[in-house]
Design a protein around this motif. Structure first.
Motif, mmCIF file in Angstrom:
data_model
loop_
_atom_site.group_PDB
_atom_site.id
_atom_site.type_symbol
_atom_site.label_atom_id
_atom_site.label_comp_id
_atom_site.label_asym_id
_atom_site.label_seq_id
_atom_site.Cartn_x
_atom_site.Cartn_y
_atom_site.Cartn_z
ATOM 1 N N LEU A 526 0.838 -1.198 0.000
ATOM 2 C CA LEU A 526 0.000 0.000 0.000
ATOM 3 C C LEU A 526 0.874 1.249 0.000
ATOM 4 O O LEU A 526 0.588 2.214 -0.726
ATOM 5 N N TYR A 527 1.934 1.242 0.777
ATOM 6 C CA TYR A 527 2.852 2.390 0.826
ATOM 7 C C TYR A 527 3.511 2.591 -0.537
ATOM 8 O O TYR A 527 3.594 3.715 -1.040
ATOM 9 N N THR A 528 4.000 1.505 -1.138
ATOM 10 C CA THR A 528 4.664 1.603 -2.445
ATOM 11 C C THR A 528 3.717 2.173 -3.498
ATOM 12 O O THR A 528 4.097 3.041 -4.298
ATOM 13 N N ALA A 529 2.476 1.693 -3.501
ATOM 14 C CA ALA A 529 1.508 2.166 -4.490
ATOM 15 C C ALA A 529 1.151 3.628 -4.258
ATOM 16 O O ALA A 529 1.030 4.418 -5.217
ATOM 17 N N ALA A 530 0.973 4.024 -2.998
ATOM 18 C CA ALA A 530 0.639 5.413 -2.697
ATOM 19 C C ALA A 530 1.788 6.341 -3.081
ATOM 20 O O ALA A 530 1.558 7.439 -3.615
ATOM 21 N N GLU A 531 3.003 5.924 -2.810
ATOM 22 C CA GLU A 531 4.158 6.748 -3.158
ATOM 23 C C GLU A 531 4.260 6.938 -4.663
ATOM 24 O O GLU A 531 4.515 8.038 -5.158
ATOM 25 N N ALA A 532 4.022 5.854 -5.421
ATOM 26 C CA ALA A 532 4.040 5.964 -6.881
ATOM 27 C C ALA A 532 2.933 6.875 -7.387
ATOM 28 O O ALA A 532 3.126 7.642 -8.340
ATOM 29 N N ALA A 533 1.754 6.825 -6.756
ATOM 30 C CA ALA A 533 0.603 7.594 -7.216
ATOM 31 C C ALA A 533 0.808 9.090 -7.113
ATOM 32 O O ALA A 533 0.155 9.861 -7.825
ATOM 33 N N VAL A 534 1.707 9.540 -6.223
ATOM 34 C CA VAL A 534 2.001 10.967 -6.112
ATOM 35 C C VAL A 534 3.358 11.305 -6.717
ATOM 36 O O VAL A 534 3.974 12.308 -6.383
#
Length: 553
Positions: A526-534
């Motif tokens: 979840l952290y990896t995906a959120a970081e990529a999304a921004v």
């Protein structure tokens, strides 16, 4: 910090200003006109599900009352109905001239309304926004930018210099912003031409939109044998007649004759009654700006692209530009420039519009080529009708919202990723969710607030009070994971989502596109995906990491 300057007060510019204000970003809108729009009944807009939702969310007004949601869609060739779709209750029944009817999808009917009504609703909403200033009679003529911001000059009765953090050109096909930034705007001129009339009358299909190809009666003057009729409020219809290539003059007398011939053909009435309200000629161009960003200057809407052949809606794409850019500018405005995130606007939106233009250009010769061997093949007419319906109804390659599958904001392949009914990069399905205070809302109601949405699929939670499940099961662990994300996020709970199993976790961007779906609570993924999304970097709030909201926060 300085406000965002928006050049242009059409639907896209006003929508962008509202979207930024909702995320607490101040704006200045440079309006060339007097601050109101001349009523033109023949100048209308068709909004599809995602763009209508965006505008209703921003204006707080039920736009359905200002327009008409089509009761159905009907395709005809000569005297035969080749395709018929009935809208109702969010579902459709679809029938075609084939042995077996094909099921329709569940998308709501398109919304059709006059453009001046739409801009009026946007202006009314903006008048309540203290963060937005609209400068009327202000025509942009100078842009100067440096690393810290943008300075713009607008001429007019009260010519003034404006200082901004960013500048967005929403100033139409002849964009001054685009010209001042020396951005090329290649493409094709006069791809299609339509004679247009708005009139009040009664047609045999109340509330239905109609596409009639090769009508059985003879047309006066130049005609390409295709007529579109789309209902508006108060018994008004917009009629479009496709014109052949060229520059044939459409005189008022010829248009009146065309109206009488068409109404007589449809109603079998020798003298159908009608009241003519407005006329015009609509010319469709296809163009795409080479760049949509130069430093702190961006393009959106007709300043960045022109399209609209085969029933596609250029305004839809302009509003999607505004929705895509708003949350990225807001993040940069609040937390400092983040180049990968800002660059992703051009990467996503330009690619989406380019794909739409390519798809339209590929089928144009087939649909407008005037015959050939392929036109004689069995079923070819039905296939052509289906392609045209896609453009008008916002479906398929010609009309559906873009899927940002190849986005630079897409996360790497994650171990916990699972498939759901929405592919990554596509707009999410609107479902009922439980908000922070335990109330039920629609998922799309939570979009456009500058926060990522984390949605837990938890069947059965809808019948329990929040206090009974917010500390049960996986909720505490998920809430802790949301709190630790590198950007602001809101935790929501849904009883179900198409194709999702229990305990699936969806990560949704502020503009409603799915980032990923995870099988269970996986904090690292979840952290990896959120970081990529921004854009691969942290965007923490001033209160520090983990300013999460939602159940369990």
């Amino acid at each position: 910090m300085d406000p965002v300057i928006i050049a242009g007060a059409g639907p896209v510019g006003l929508t962008l200003a509202l979207a930024l204000a909702r995320q607490e970003v101040p704006c200045v809108v440079l309006d060339e006109g007097p601050g109101k729009d001349e009523p033109r009944p023949a100048r209308t807009v068709v909004l599809h599900e995602d763009t209508a939702d965006l505008l209703e969310r921003l204006t707080g007004l039920p736009l359905t009352r200002a327009g008409v949601r089509w009761a159905g869609w009907r395709s005809m060739r000569r005297k035969q109905v080749t395709r018929e779709i009935r809208f109702g209750g969010g579902a459709e029944d679809e029938h075609q001239d084939e042995p077996e009817a094909q099921d329709g999808d569940t998308a709501p009917a398109p919304l059709h309304l006059p453009q001046h009504v739409l801009t009026g609703a946007l202006r009314t909403a903006l008048a309540r926004e203290t963060l937005v200033k609209v400068a009327v009679d202000s025509r942009l003529d100078t842009i100067e930018q440096e690393s810290s911001g943008v300075t713009a000059h607008a001429r007019g009765p009260k010519g003034a210099w404006w200082r901004g953090s960013y500048l967005v050109g929403c100033d139409g096909p002849r964009s001054t912003v685009r010209k001042l930034q020396d951005i090329r705007f290649p493409g094709r001129t006069a791809v299609e031409r339509h004679a247009v009339a708005a009139l009040r009358t009664e047609l045999p299909w109340p509330g239905e939109a109609l596409l009639h190809r090769t009508p059985p009666w003879r047309m006066s003057g130049p005609s390409a044998g295709e007529i579109t009729a789309r209902p508006l409020p108060d018994g008004v219809w917009r009629l479009d007649w496709l014109l052949p290539p060229g520059k044939d003059l459409v005189t008022p007398e010829l248009l009146v004759t065309r109206i009488r011939e068409t109404l007589t053909g449809w109603t079998d009435d020798s003298a159908p009654a009608y009241e003519l309200l407005d006329t015009g000629v609509h010319i469709v161009h296809h163009r795409l700006a080479r760049r949509w960003r130069v430093g702190r200057v961006f393009l959106a809407g007709d300043a960045a692209h022109l399209l609209g052949a085969l029933g596609t809606q250029g305004l839809d794409e302009g509003l999607r530009d505004a929705g895509n850019l708003a949350w990225k500018l807001a993040l940069a405005w609040h937390h400092g420039p983040h180049e990968p995130l800002l660059d992703s606007y051009q990467a996503e939106r330009r690619a989406a519009v380019a794909a739409r233009l390519r798809a339209t250009d590929q089928v144009l010769p087939l649909l407008r080529g005037g015959g050939g061997l392929r036109a004689c093949l069995p079923g070819s007419g039905r296939g052509h009708d289906a392609l045209l319906a896609d453009g008008h109804l916002g479906r398929g390659t010609l009309g559906a919202p873009a899927v940002y599958a190849g986005s630079p904001l897409a996360p790497p392949r994650l171990d916990g990723e699972v498939p759901v009914g929405t592919p990554p990069g596509a707009p999410v399905t609107d479902v009922r969710v439980t908000a922070e205070d335990g109330t039920f809302v629609r998922l799309r109601d939570r979009l456009g607030r500058g926060a990522l949405l984390v949605v837990l699929i938890a069947p059965g939670t809808g019948v329990w009070e929040r206090k009974h499940w917010v500390t049960a099961g996986v909720m505490p662990r998920l809430a802790a994971a949301v709190t630790a994300l590198p950007c602001r996020a809101e935790l929501l709970v849904a009883e179900s989502y198409p194709g999702a199993a229990a305990h699936t976790v969806l990560l949704v961007r502020p503009d409603g596109h799915l980032v990923t779906a995870l099988g269970g609570v996986r904090p690292a993924d979840l952290y990896t995906a959120a970081e990529a999304a921004v854009g691969g970097g942290a965007a923490r709030t001033t209160a520090g990491a983990g300013a999460a909201t939602g159940p369990g926060a």
